[in-house]
Design a protein around this motif. Structure first.
Motif, short mmCIF file in Angstrom:
data_model
loop_
_atom_site.label_atom_id
_atom_site.label_comp_id
_atom_site.label_asym_id
_atom_site.label_seq_id
_atom_site.Cartn_x
_atom_site.Cartn_y
_atom_site.Cartn_z
N UNK A 1 0.83 -1.20 0.00
CA UNK A 1 0.00 0.00 0.00
C UNK A 1 0.87 1.25 0.00
N UNK A 2 0.41 2.25 -0.76
CA UNK A 2 1.04 3.57 -0.78
C UNK A 2 -0.04 4.60 -0.51
N UNK A 3 0.39 5.79 -0.09
CA UNK A 3 -0.57 6.87 0.14
C UNK A 3 -0.11 8.11 -0.60
N UNK A 4 -0.99 8.61 -1.45
CA UNK A 4 -0.73 9.87 -2.14
C UNK A 4 -1.48 10.97 -1.41
N UNK A 5 -0.90 12.17 -1.42
CA UNK A 5 -1.54 13.27 -0.72
C UNK A 5 -1.39 14.56 -1.51
N UNK A 6 -2.29 15.50 -1.25
CA UNK A 6 -2.18 16.84 -1.84
C UNK A 6 -2.79 17.83 -0.85
N UNK A 7 -2.55 19.10 -1.14
CA UNK A 7 -3.11 20.14 -0.26
C UNK A 7 -2.57 20.05 1.15
N UNK A 8 -1.30 19.68 1.28
CA UNK A 8 -0.73 19.58 2.62
C UNK A 8 -1.36 18.48 3.46
#
Length: 111
Positions: free
Chosen positions: A33-40
């Motif tokens: 599993x990986x986690x992508x993020x945006x907007x801090x």
């Protein structure tokens, strides 16, 4: 010297072994599993290294109808971030498996 049939049999067995290892590696990618993020970190996307999206988490502060366009952009950015991380994790796993194989430069598995 081995006769041609023995050489062909050995090559076929090696190919089948590699094919089985590739299938195991591909199945393993769906467990990473990986986690992508945006907007801090306001938008987070969980995905597998195979690219399957597992979940989306949105900060409550983004649930404002006037911010709909920004939210859509953040979701797209988080998905792209998760996809990039999934590709990197998949490449790392596949390179572990192919480390001992004499493959030409730039040759990638699976085909």
């Amino acid at each position: 010297m081995k006769d041609m049939n023995e050489l062909l049999q050995a090559a076929q067995e090696a190919a089948q072994n590699i094919q089985a290892q590739m299938a195991d590696a591909q199945a393993g990618l769906d467990k990473i599993e990986v986690e992508g993020a945006s907007g801090g970190g306001l938008v987070k996307i969980r995905a597998t290294a195979k690219g399957r999206i597992l979940g989306v988490a949105l900060d409550d502060s983004l649930l404002n109808p006037s911010e709909k366009h920004m939210l859509e952009d953040l979701i797209a950015a988080a998905i792209n971030d998760a996809r990039a991380k999934a590709d990197a994790a998949g490449s790392a796993e596949m390179s572990k498996m192919t480390a001992g194989l004499p493959l030409p430069p730039g040759f990638k598995l699976p085909f």
